[in-house]
Design a protein around this motif. Structure first.
Motif, PDB file in Angstrom:
ATOM      1  N   SER A   1      37.362  55.820  34.584  1.00  0.00           N
ATOM      2  CA  SER A   1      36.915  56.745  33.452  1.00  0.00           C
ATOM      3  C   SER A   1      36.072  57.909  34.155  1.00  0.00           C
TER       4      SER A   1
ATOM      5  N   VAL B   1      34.964  48.966  31.279  1.00  0.00           N
ATOM      6  CA  VAL B   1      35.122  50.267  31.692  1.00  0.00           C
ATOM      7  C   VAL B   1      34.799  50.121  33.269  1.00  0.00           C
TER       8      VAL B   1
ATOM      9  N   HIS C   1      40.554  61.138  29.508  1.00  0.00           N
ATOM     10  CA  HIS C   1      40.335  60.563  28.033  1.00  0.00           C
ATOM     11  C   HIS C   1      41.047  61.764  27.305  1.00  0.00           C
TER      12      HIS C   1
END
Length: 466
Positions: free
Chosen positions: A62, A121, A332
């Motif tokens: 991420s 995450v 994302h």
């Protein structure tokens, strides 16, 4: 009747060995599972899952700040758009982020992740300094924004500060757009020492590692010294690196060293099960074999790799060599655990012109096989006890909605298949727990409205010209 806050009963649960019926789960005050017992009867006061119970999915890659410009780069900026033209737009956005923006963006993103089936995450964090490229008075300012965001949302985090020093192979100096990313190796090791107690204060919900950004951004001596320094701090800490994502990167690495990126890394670093090779899209058969046998996890980000035109990872070849893998949402463009699995399987079908490519002999239902493998690999990459519904692991769990129209009256394994391939992929998620605490109920996180409003305000501020 008083409900037991440390227990759950599921008529069907996906355990590491496969589907089981009538499973009683219990966990302790730290959120670790102490009992996972199939063929049980629900104890009095035990809540009952709304549908099939799945292990929570780790998101192994991420860049939180990039959620705020998802959808805003979908126009042609060059005669032939590519990862590299997208990166230029990303740099412009990164230059405007403040600590307040980052925390608001990350909090909303982590709420989205929880609502979409992710329970942890790995945050590959490379915006370190202020908007002029100068360190903040507290050098850990932006890292702390991410830790606070994860704690507020209730998602487990593996924080991976990024070492970034050069703009290309051979020690090319960084350019202006990279000023907020740059750290010396000693400065990075100082940051890790500063962050270690902050992560430890969150217990099992936070872990610290290191992300050498890529071979083009970290010279060999720095890579070696940084990994050695991390190992001295924590010998089991994870190491994540972008590698072989783009064909130009491969060509440039060959021009610099005479070797391809994965080939060079295998020959010059002690790559082992602590490592996550993010993307690793462009490898030769020999590289697939060597990397898989090292024990490293392949970090596959199907929606981002498709969005950026990276290419397709050869998963059957990786699996044939015994490789572990997990999924991430990266930039994302999509925040949806099941969607990443669907896109991964579909990319393999398109490239091979076959169906159900990632099913296994043990698990012919492809969604079941992929879920179990991605959870195992993601847990390894996160270096946290989130490897599934088993004693000693965290109670990170997702309950599907057995009454959802796409799932209703199907067997449990078919419900999971319908969730991945036949629903809207978040719509069938009913409830979610991290470390035994319920974070999502009836599809919604308690922070949903407030976090969304703060995100919209932060995005609006960052996309406006200075």
């Amino acid at each position: 009747m008083v409900h037991d806050p440390h227990s759950l009963f599921a008529a069907n649960a996906l355990l590491p060995t496969g589907w089981a019926r009538n499973v009683q789960l219990q966990w302790d005050g730290t959120g670790r599972l102490t009992q996972v017992t199939p063929n049980s009867t629900a104890a009095e006061g035990t809540p009952v899952a709304a549908g099939p119970l799945l292990p929570g999915m780790p998101n192994l890659h991420s860049h939180a700040f990039q959620r705020a410009f998802a959808g805003l780069t979908e126009y042609r900026a060059a005669a032939q758009d590519s990862f590299w033209s997208w990166r230029t737009l990303m740099y412009r956005f990164a230059a405007r982020i403040t600590p307040e923006h980052l925390e608001a963006i990350a909090t909303w993103l982590y709420v989205e992740m929880l609502e979409a089936g992710y329970t942890s995450v790995c945050e590959f964090h490379y915006v370190h300094h202020d908007r002029g490229g100068q360190p903040y008075a507290d050098d850990a300012t932006l890292s702390q924004c991410l830790l606070r965001a994860a704690q507020a949302a209730g998602i487990g985090i593996t924080l991976l500060p990024v070492l970034y020093q050069t703009s290309g192979f051979g020690g090319k100096p960084p350019h202006e757009g990279q000023a907020r990313f740059i750290r010396s190796t000693d400065n990075m090791l100082d940051l890790l020492q500063r962050l270690q107690p902050l992560c430890a204060a969150q217990g099992a919900q936070a872990r610290l590692g290191l992300a050498p950004h890529s071979l083009r951004a970290v010279p060999p001596d720095s890579l070696r010294a940084a990994v050695q320094g991390l190992s001295a701090l924590d010998a089991s800490a994870p190491v994540h690196i972008h590698i072989a994502e783009q064909t130009q990167e491969v060509d440039d690495c060959v021009a610099w060293s005479g070797q391809r990126p994965v080939q060079w890394l295998m020959n010059h670093a002690d790559v082992n099960a602590r490592w996550c090779l993010v993307h690793a899209t462009h490898m030769t058969p020999e590289e697939y074999t060597a990397a898989a046998r090292s024990g490293a996890v392949a970090g596959i980000c199907p929606s981002t790799e498709a969005n950026l035109g990276d290419g397709i990872f050869d998963m059957p070849q990786w699996l044939a060599a015994g490789g572990a893998w997990g999924v991430g949402s990266d930039s994302h463009a999509c925040v949806n655990a099941a969607e990443e699995l669907m896109l991964l399987e579909y990319s393999q079908r398109l490239s091979r012109r076959q169906r159900n490519v990632l099913a296994s002999a043990d698990h012919p239902q492809v969604a079941t096989a992929m879920t179990l493998q991605a959870v195992q690999g993601g847990a390894q990459a996160a270096a946290r006890p989130v490897a599934g519904l088993a004693v000693g692991q965290q109670a990170d769990m997702v309950a599907l909605d057995a009454e959802h129209v796409a799932l209703r009256e199907l067997p449990a394994d078919s419900m999971l298949s319908a969730h991945v391939f036949g629903s809207h992929r978040t719509s069938a998620i009913h409830s979610l727990w991290t470390a035994g605490r319920q974070r999502v109920a009836a599809g919604r996180h308690a922070l949903h409205e407030g976090a969304a409003q703060a995100f919209v305000a932060a995005r609006s501020a960052t996309i406006q010209p200075d």
